[in-house]
Design a protein around this motif. Structure first.
Motif, short mmCIF file in Angstrom:
data_model
loop_
_atom_site.label_atom_id
_atom_site.label_comp_id
_atom_site.label_asym_id
_atom_site.label_seq_id
_atom_site.Cartn_x
_atom_site.Cartn_y
_atom_site.Cartn_z
N GLY A 34 4.08 2.44 -9.47
CA GLY A 34 3.30 2.58 -8.25
C GLY A 34 2.87 1.25 -7.65
O GLY A 34 2.40 1.21 -6.52
N GLU A 35 3.00 0.16 -8.42
CA GLU A 35 2.65 -1.15 -7.87
C GLU A 35 3.71 -1.56 -6.85
O GLU A 35 4.80 -1.00 -6.79
CB GLU A 35 2.57 -2.19 -9.00
CG GLU A 35 1.49 -1.90 -10.02
CD GLU A 35 1.47 -2.94 -11.13
OE1 GLU A 35 2.35 -3.83 -11.11
OE2 GLU A 35 0.59 -2.84 -12.01
N GLN A 36 3.38 -2.56 -6.05
CA GLN A 36 4.33 -3.02 -5.05
C GLN A 36 5.55 -3.63 -5.74
O GLN A 36 5.42 -4.61 -6.47
CB GLN A 36 3.70 -4.08 -4.14
CG GLN A 36 2.56 -3.58 -3.27
CD GLN A 36 2.09 -4.67 -2.32
OE1 GLN A 36 2.76 -4.98 -1.33
NE2 GLN A 36 0.94 -5.25 -2.62
N SER A 37 6.72 -3.05 -5.51
CA SER A 37 7.95 -3.66 -6.02
C SER A 37 8.29 -4.87 -5.17
O SER A 37 8.83 -5.86 -5.66
CB SER A 37 9.09 -2.65 -6.00
OG SER A 37 9.28 -2.12 -4.70
N GLN A 38 8.01 -4.76 -3.88
CA GLN A 38 8.06 -5.88 -2.95
C GLN A 38 6.84 -5.73 -2.05
O GLN A 38 6.22 -4.67 -1.99
CB GLN A 38 9.33 -5.84 -2.10
CG GLN A 38 10.60 -6.15 -2.87
CD GLN A 38 11.82 -6.12 -1.96
OE1 GLN A 38 12.05 -5.13 -1.27
NE2 GLN A 38 12.60 -7.18 -1.97
N ALA A 39 6.48 -6.78 -1.36
CA ALA A 39 5.35 -6.69 -0.45
C ALA A 39 5.57 -5.54 0.53
O ALA A 39 6.61 -5.47 1.18
CB ALA A 39 5.17 -8.00 0.30
N GLY A 40 4.62 -4.62 0.59
CA GLY A 40 4.74 -3.51 1.53
C GLY A 40 5.42 -2.28 0.99
O GLY A 40 5.52 -1.28 1.70
N TYR A 52 2.27 6.43 -0.31
CA TYR A 52 3.39 5.56 -0.68
C TYR A 52 4.04 5.05 0.60
O TYR A 52 4.39 5.83 1.49
CB TYR A 52 4.43 6.30 -1.53
CG TYR A 52 5.60 5.42 -1.91
CD1 TYR A 52 5.53 4.58 -3.02
CD2 TYR A 52 6.76 5.39 -1.13
CE1 TYR A 52 6.58 3.75 -3.36
CE2 TYR A 52 7.82 4.55 -1.46
CZ TYR A 52 7.73 3.74 -2.58
OH TYR A 52 8.76 2.90 -2.90
N LEU A 53 4.21 3.75 0.68
CA LEU A 53 4.80 3.11 1.86
C LEU A 53 6.01 2.30 1.43
O LEU A 53 6.01 1.68 0.37
CB LEU A 53 3.77 2.19 2.52
CG LEU A 53 4.26 1.27 3.65
CD1 LEU A 53 4.63 2.09 4.88
CD2 LEU A 53 3.19 0.24 3.98
N MET A 54 7.07 2.32 2.24
CA MET A 54 8.24 1.49 1.97
C MET A 54 8.55 0.67 3.21
O MET A 54 9.39 1.03 4.03
CB MET A 54 9.45 2.33 1.57
CG MET A 54 10.59 1.48 1.01
SD MET A 54 12.00 2.44 0.38
CE MET A 54 12.81 2.87 1.93
N ALA A 55 7.83 -0.45 3.34
CA ALA A 55 8.05 -1.33 4.48
C ALA A 55 9.14 -2.36 4.19
O ALA A 55 9.73 -2.92 5.11
CB ALA A 55 6.76 -2.05 4.85
#
Length: 212
Positions: A34-40, A52-55
């Protein structure tokens, strides 16, 4: 019916693009929890829970730009997200980038509900979804519309129970609740008899359907 399923194909599908990561980037994909795999990209708190966001990631260029514009439209100080470094995958994966994004996005989301963020994010075609609780699922518009949840009386207390229904809808043979879940040990003697265990041995092992 007999269903033949390829274990190799199932594993390959479950790994998604993990094999390509090893081949092309010499890295092993791991769960992020659940932590940011990449920023955003990851879980973020909001007014009434988590979303959950996938920017960043797949389709990052488009999603990053639309997310940045969403933040700017909402008054968030996200001007720096237009800088060139935010299009560098290595920078996006850094702790610095994750920290900066969180410091800007979390205050933006703090006064918005999961539903508000989901609806507006979807309108802008940004991959975003609420982290649903059990109570949320019972009120989910799509599941309610499909009639996914079934209500059945509890056979021993008489209370009406709400339970998940079938994940499919068949017109010729529609699904329905046929019987309740078994009580502890309810079918033990029946199963043992089917296995050839003699009744006198069953009586030694069980009393009122429970191991003694």
């Amino acid at each position: 019916q007999h269903i033949d399923v390829s274990i190799q194909e199932s594993v390959a599908m479950a790994l998604e693009n993990a094999v390509q990561y090893v081949d092309l980037e010499k890295t092993v994909r791991k769960r992020t929890g659940g932590e940011q795999s990449q920023a955003g990209t990851g879980l973020f708190p909001c007014k009434d829970g988590m979303i959950y966001l996938m920017a960043a990631g797949i389709g990052a260029g488009k999603f990053w730009q639309t997310t940045t514009q969403w933040l700017l439209d909402g008054g968030a100080p996200a001007e720096e997200f237009g800088e060139e470094r935010w299009h560098d995958a290595k920078f996006l994966a850094s702790d610095e980038a994750k920290k900066i994004f969180a410091e800007i996005f979390i205050p933006f989301a703090a006064n918005k509900t999961k539903t508000e963020l989901y609806v507006e994010g979807q309108r802008r075609r940004i991959p975003i979804c609420p982290l649903s609780t059990t109570a949320d699922l019972l009120e989910n518009e799509q599941l309610v519309f499909r009639g996914f949840f079934a209500t059945t009386p509890h056979p021993y207390t008489g209370r009406n129970l709400v339970m998940p229904g079938a994940p499919y809808q068949l017109s010729a043979s529609p699904w329905h609740v046929s019987r309740p879940s078994p009580r502890l040990g309810e079918h033990t003697k029946e199963i043992l008899s089917g296995l050839g265990v003699q009744s006198d041995l069953q009586n030694l092992l069980f009393r009122d359907g429970v191991v003694v």
